[in-house]
Design an enzyme around this catalytic site. Structure first.
Site, PDB file in Angstrom:
ATOM      1  CG  HIS A   1      24.286  38.327  36.952  1.00  0.00           C
ATOM      2  ND1 HIS A   1      23.189  37.493  36.901  1.00  0.00           N
ATOM      3  CD2 HIS A   1      25.330  37.547  36.585  1.00  0.00           C
ATOM      4  CE1 HIS A   1      23.555  36.281  36.533  1.00  0.00           C
ATOM      5  NE2 HIS A   1      24.853  36.292  36.323  1.00  0.00           N
TER       6      HIS A   1
ATOM      7  CB  SER B   1      26.386  29.160  36.650  1.00  0.00           C
ATOM      8  OG  SER B   1      25.076  29.613  36.872  1.00  0.00           O
TER       9      SER B   1
ATOM     10  CB  THR C   1      22.253  29.918  39.669  1.00  0.00           C
ATOM     11  OG1 THR C   1      22.782  30.767  40.696  1.00  0.00           O
ATOM     12  CG2 THR C   1      21.872  30.736  38.447  1.00  0.00           C
TER      13      THR C   1
END
Length: 659
Positions: free
Chosen positions: A377, A492, A503
């Protein structure tokens, strides 16, 4: 099956400096070959809009403070809220002003990026927690309607080739740019593409804006391929290889190196790739006794130390082959049979013997042909991964390159390399310990799911309410029904409309959802069906406002995160960040995320805190669903799913009530 040789390593890792020129030449090749080599031939270059994208705005300090207090209001008793309100107002009038200036100065000095980008990368890379369950999410694709195309070998070959076609289109700058079309019938047209393609890059975004079309940031796409995360003590590194022609494949815990591009940067023939993958599946080896994949499940400092030992044991060139692969493929021996829980577990964690969690993404295909990705991520968010997934799903359905009748090319397998690693007794012991500890961790995780018919996009559209707002409301009602509490909740939201946006957080627990939950769950509630419907409309309206603010960079979480960074950097004491209520707000009990797509069967992730719930959800036309993860000792996922079903039934009654 050949093992690794010095000559093979040199051939695979050598720098192919002519590749970009070759790529340009290939675009002029005969049509049939171009159609195989490239997924798309966009009239507008892939990165055409990147230069003119607007920059992520820094919100006004007063607006951030107001939004933060509004998010705290439903969570705190009056006394705690008054204390927090006092701290926030003092911060806004004093230290916050100085921190805002620091942030604005930093932003002015870094106009090539967003104010949050560097700090956000740093946050991910400094975290020492293991990647699986804590960070790496999953997306699972729908199976092909043609069952024969779900054969593991056929499915993997087609997915690999479609991935390479996506990669080559991206590298050649002919992949369609990511654009949000507010009114697709008016802007998603040949006229739009023709006009925008002729505009200078410095002004192209404004041309799209005139069509009510909004180009999205594509800076993360380059990290999809040839990239990996390297564990280091204190802070990891993200690295990308300039050129690569191979993928790595794991099967039975062994690593294989498969050349998939020729010396002229062309995708090898489909039957050749098919044959090489079949050779891996047919390789007559037992399960690896000491697979190194479980080492990527360790604490990052621990893994960094062991990785250095692994490299020093004579494995540097072999590990480099894994790091520099275009992407990683996991051929699993397990079957999931379409069961949502088994599927989630297999893609989210498995037993790690056939995983390498550090790679930018791993393409996973089970023995019974279910496919998806587990992705690291730090390098990027779900937007880039979802686009990639949608494109390869569509391509494998519409233009499959092989099927069960494709003839296998019989070649000598000198091009196929199984990595044989040198492992000391200490490394073997560390692998064994990692496998044991990871097994215990995964055993402590619970996975539950719900598919609920009746609430979907259609009924929400009929009642003029946001489907996402209805889902988020159902989570608040369910958690209150289960525990009697309202807790910090996270949704998110992408800020990809801005250059290097990442984000922002939507805070779904609001005064409106709290009022609605109390009205639905309290036996003493006197709210009429009509009043409940009005309350639902209010929840939807406020949630839509929060969503719009977040997407436009006007949330409060990232702004406060950045201000806290500058407070620490400049050693400024701020009561707001020492306030236990601020810590509480960032302890997200309900962490939620959705990525709706016709290509995606399911998505999920682990809970972000030990006593929390990880909620991946989807909203279809006439149904909705959720996959919920939690740790058995500290949260009740099964109870939450039962409460969620009851809550959705209550909300459906409200939606169906006729005025």
């Amino acid at each position: 099956m050949s093992l690794l040789s010095r000559k093979n390593v040199h051939l695979i890792l050598k720098n192919k400096t002519a590749r970009q020129k070759i790529c340009a030449l290939q675009l002029s090749e005969k049509s049939s070959d171009k159609d195989y080599q490239y997924l798309q031939f966009s009239k507008i270059p892939t990165l055409h809009f990147q230069k003119s994208l607007p920059r992520l705005p820094i919100p006004k300090l007063s607006a951030t403070c107001d939004r933060y207090l509004a998010a705290q209001r439903p969570l705190l008793i009056d006394e705690s809220f008054r204390k927090t309100e006092f701290n926030v107002k003092r911060f806004c009038a004093s230290t916050g002003q100085q921190l805002q200036k620091y942030l604005q100065e930093y932003d002015r000095a870094n106009k090539h990026t967003s104010y949050i980008s560097e700090m956000w990368f740093d946050m991910y890379l400094r975290d020492r927690q293991p990647l699986p369950l804590n960070y790496n999410p999953i997306l699972v694709l729908h199976n092909d309607p043609n069952k024969d195309m779900n054969d593991q070998l056929v499915k993997t070959t087609n997915l690999v080739i479609s991935s390479l076609r996506f990669y080559k289109s991206l590298e050649a700058n002919i992949l369609e740019p990511e654009v949000f079309h507010l009114y697709p019938k008016k802007s998603d047209t040949a006229r739009f593409r023709n006009i925008c393609s002729k505009l200078p890059e410095a002004f192209s975004w404004y041309g799209a804006y005139m069509f009510n079309a909004y180009p999205l940031d594509m800076s993360q796409y380059s990290s999809l391929f040839k990239s990996t995360r390297i564990p280091e003590t204190d802070k990891d590194r993200l690295v990308s290889q300039a050129n690569s022609s191979h993928i790595t494949v794991q099967h039975k815990g062994h690593f294989y190196v498969v050349n998939v591009l020729s010396d002229t940067n062309s995708i090898l023939p489909a039957d050749v790739i098919l044959a090489r993958l079949q050779a891996i599946l047919n390789d007559n080896v037992t399960e690896a006794e000491y697979p190194i994949g479980p080492l990527t499940t360790l604490n990052r400092d621990k893994w960094a130390t062991i990785r250095h030992e692994l490299i020093d044991a004579g494995n540097e060139s072999k590990i480099k082959l894994i790091d520099t692969a275009l992407f990683h493929v996991c051929l699993d021996n397990e079957e999931v049979l379409g069961d949502p829980v088994r599927t989630t577990r297999q893609f989210l964690h498995a037993d790690a013997t056939n995983r390498w969690f550090d790679k930018s993404f791993s393409l996973i295909v089970t023995k019974d042909g279910y496919s998806g990705v587990n992705f690291e991520h730090a390098w990027g968010d779900g937007v880039a991964v979802l686009r990639y997934m949608q494109e390869i799903y569509k391509d494998t359905k519409e233009k499959p390159q092989v099927n069960k009748d494709t003839k296998i090319v019989h070649e000598n397998n000198t091009e196929l390399i199984r990595l044989e690693l040198n492992l000391s007794d200490n490394l073997k012991n560390e692998i064994h310990k990692a496998m044991t500890n990871y097994k215990n961790l995964c055993s402590s995780l619970d996975v539950n799911y719900l598919i609920f018919d009746g609430i979907g996009k259609n009924v929400c559209k009929r009642e003029s309410v946001s489907p996402d707002a209805v889902m988020q409301l159902s989570f608040q009602v369910a958690y209150h029904k289960l525990t009697g509490k309202f807790v910090p909740s996270y949704e998110s939201c992408s800020t990809a409309a801005f250059k290097h946006g990442r984000t922002e957080t939507i805070r779904p627990c609001t005064v409106a959802t709290k009022d609605m939950a109390l009205a639905l769950n309290s036996k003493l509630s006197k709210a009429s069906p009509q009043e409940l419907k009005q309350m639902l409309a209010k929840c939807s309206q406020y949630h839509s406002q929060l969503t719009k603010e977040a997407a436009m960079g006007q949330g409060f979480d990232r702004h406060l995160f950045a201000l806290k960074h500058f407070a620490a950097k400049n050693k400024l004491d701020c009561n707001i960040f020492h306030d236990p209520e601020y810590t509480m707000m960032n302890h997200n009990i309900l962490s939620t995320s959705t990525l709706n797509s016709p290509a995606v069967m399911a998505g999920g992730f682990g809970p972000v805190v030990k006593d929390g719930l990880g909620v991946g959800y989807m909203i279809l036309d006439d149904a909705c669903g959720a996959i919920v993860t939690n740790y058995l000792a500290t949260a009740n996922g099964k109870g939450f799913i039962e409460a969620l079903k009851s809550s959705l039934e209550d909300i459906l009654k409200v939606l169906n009530h006729k005025r």
